[in-house]
Scaffold this motif. Sequence first.
Motif, PDB file in Angstrom:
ATOM      1  N   THR A 219       0.846  -1.184   0.000  1.00  0.00           N
ATOM      2  CA  THR A 219       0.000   0.000   0.000  1.00  0.00           C
ATOM      3  C   THR A 219       0.885   1.238   0.000  1.00  0.00           C
ATOM      4  N   ALA A 220       0.728   2.108  -0.997  1.00  0.00           N
ATOM      5  CA  ALA A 220       1.543   3.312  -1.112  1.00  0.00           C
ATOM      6  C   ALA A 220       1.112   4.359  -0.087  1.00  0.00           C
ATOM      7  N   ARG A 221       2.104   4.981   0.547  1.00  0.00           N
ATOM      8  CA  ARG A 221       1.862   6.043   1.515  1.00  0.00           C
ATOM      9  C   ARG A 221       2.820   7.196   1.236  1.00  0.00           C
ATOM     10  N   SER A 222       2.512   8.351   1.785  1.00  0.00           N
ATOM     11  CA  SER A 222       3.422   9.496   1.674  1.00  0.00           C
ATOM     12  C   SER A 222       3.332  10.324   2.945  1.00  0.00           C
ATOM     13  N   TYR A 223       4.456  10.972   3.257  1.00  0.00           N
ATOM     14  CA  TYR A 223       4.507  11.819   4.444  1.00  0.00           C
ATOM     15  C   TYR A 223       5.329  13.055   4.112  1.00  0.00           C
ATOM     16  N   ALA A 224       4.786  14.225   4.407  1.00  0.00           N
ATOM     17  CA  ALA A 224       5.487  15.493   4.183  1.00  0.00           C
ATOM     18  C   ALA A 224       5.645  16.205   5.517  1.00  0.00           C
ATOM     19  N   CYS A 225       6.859  16.610   5.836  1.00  0.00           N
ATOM     20  CA  CYS A 225       7.123  17.272   7.108  1.00  0.00           C
ATOM     21  C   CYS A 225       6.571  18.692   7.082  1.00  0.00           C
ATOM     22  N   GLU A 226       5.908  19.058   8.142  1.00  0.00           N
ATOM     23  CA  GLU A 226       5.320  20.387   8.250  1.00  0.00           C
ATOM     24  C   GLU A 226       6.315  21.408   8.772  1.00  0.00           C
ATOM     25  N   ASP A 227       7.180  20.981   9.698  1.00  0.00           N
ATOM     26  CA  ASP A 227       8.124  21.894  10.342  1.00  0.00           C
ATOM     27  C   ASP A 227       9.537  21.667   9.810  1.00  0.00           C
ATOM     28  N   GLU A 228      10.458  22.521  10.259  1.00  0.00           N
ATOM     29  CA  GLU A 228      11.856  22.392   9.865  1.00  0.00           C
ATOM     30  C   GLU A 228      12.448  21.131  10.490  1.00  0.00           C
ATOM     31  N   VAL A 229      13.109  20.336   9.667  1.00  0.00           N
ATOM     32  CA  VAL A 229      13.712  19.092  10.128  1.00  0.00           C
ATOM     33  C   VAL A 229      15.228  19.274  10.235  1.00  0.00           C
ATOM     34  N   LYS A 230      15.761  19.038  11.418  1.00  0.00           N
ATOM     35  CA  LYS A 230      17.198  19.191  11.642  1.00  0.00           C
ATOM     36  C   LYS A 230      17.947  17.866  11.584  1.00  0.00           C
ATOM     37  N   SER A 231      17.224  16.771  11.807  1.00  0.00           N
ATOM     38  CA  SER A 231      17.859  15.457  11.837  1.00  0.00           C
ATOM     39  C   SER A 231      16.906  14.417  11.281  1.00  0.00           C
ATOM     40  N   ILE A 232      17.457  13.473  10.489  1.00  0.00           N
ATOM     41  CA  ILE A 232      16.650  12.415   9.884  1.00  0.00           C
ATOM     42  C   ILE A 232      17.319  11.073  10.172  1.00  0.00           C
ATOM     43  N   SER A 233      16.526  10.122  10.638  1.00  0.00           N
ATOM     44  CA  SER A 233      17.020   8.772  10.905  1.00  0.00           C
ATOM     45  C   SER A 233      16.119   7.772  10.199  1.00  0.00           C
ATOM     46  N   VAL A 234      16.722   6.941   9.345  1.00  0.00           N
ATOM     47  CA  VAL A 234      15.968   5.951   8.584  1.00  0.00           C
ATOM     48  C   VAL A 234      16.569   4.575   8.849  1.00  0.00           C
ATOM     49  N   SER A 235      15.732   3.632   9.279  1.00  0.00           N
ATOM     50  CA  SER A 235      16.172   2.263   9.520  1.00  0.00           C
ATOM     51  C   SER A 235      15.204   1.305   8.834  1.00  0.00           C
ATOM     52  N   LEU A 236      15.685   0.653   7.771  1.00  0.00           N
ATOM     53  CA  LEU A 236      14.844  -0.240   6.970  1.00  0.00           C
ATOM     54  C   LEU A 236      15.370  -1.668   7.043  1.00  0.00           C
ATOM     55  N   SER A 237      14.447  -2.630   7.148  1.00  0.00           N
ATOM     56  CA  SER A 237      14.828  -4.031   7.243  1.00  0.00           C
ATOM     57  C   SER A 237      14.792  -4.751   5.905  1.00  0.00           C
ATOM     58  N   SER A 238      13.881  -4.353   5.013  1.00  0.00           N
ATOM     59  CA  SER A 238      13.720  -5.106   3.769  1.00  0.00           C
ATOM     60  C   SER A 238      13.546  -4.241   2.532  1.00  0.00           C
TER      61      SER A 238
END
Length: 278
Positions: A42-61
């Motif tokens: 199922t396709a999803r999307s997310y857009a940040c509303e505020d200023e982002v100073k740090s991003i952490s992404v952890s994917l398993s597959s």
Amino acid sequence: MKRTSKFLAVGAAVLIIGVVIWVIGMSIIGWDFYRLDNTEYTARSYACEDEVKSISVSLSSFPLTVKRGERVSLDYYEADNSEVFVEEKDGVLSVVEKYQYSPFKSGLFNIGRTSHKFTLTVVSGAKLEINGNNSDISIEDADFEDFSMHSTNANIRFTRVKFGKLNIKSTNCDLTLNGCKASGMTVKSTNLDITAKNCEFDSAVIDGTNVDCELEMVKLNMLSLDAVNLDADIEIVGNQNEYTVQTSGRGMPAHRTGTTDKLIKLSGTNNDVDLKFV
């Protein structure tokens, strides 16, 4: 001997039957290997509303693609055999995938993941940390305070990107840097193909088992290059008299003591290394 021959004949017959069944099954699905994956996406999307100073992404597959844009956002997929958690809080975007292997529900193969990539859009100035299996990163004209990633397979292209610190650890890595700057760069990979052109590094540490390294018109104060099998063409912009050169292994440049604290340290077992200054 007759019993052994009978067993071999039975085994060969079973193998042939298995191959026939496999060919018939694949013919029925038109040799479309993606149909072996029964996972529902199922396709999803997310857009940040505020200023982002740090991003952490952890994917398993899922594989990950990173690109630069005007706004931090994520296009991703949910699947019936994994959960994805996206959270934005106090200027930090966190993305975590938890994968559950369920062959009887979704099939033995996750081949469908290759056509369902996560796409992360980033802006300049943030800290970025990536953990995943397959990462495809292409970023131009950006700057990062810190950029770190730990990936099994990584294909990375940076063009005119500035880093405070750049840290990459991968099993298989294809890294290209063009017109980039970093106060410190550390790259560790079992199989590494790295190309850097017109770049500036205060320090660069490159460590691997099988390393193919091409540094063209690069400015740096310290280079440490270590590999078991090393093939390297190194072209440094600077006065060679200022650099101390320390080497270990056959097929290396000659030792030299420089007039400053600038250092080039080369180490390997099977080497083909060319070092020159321009």
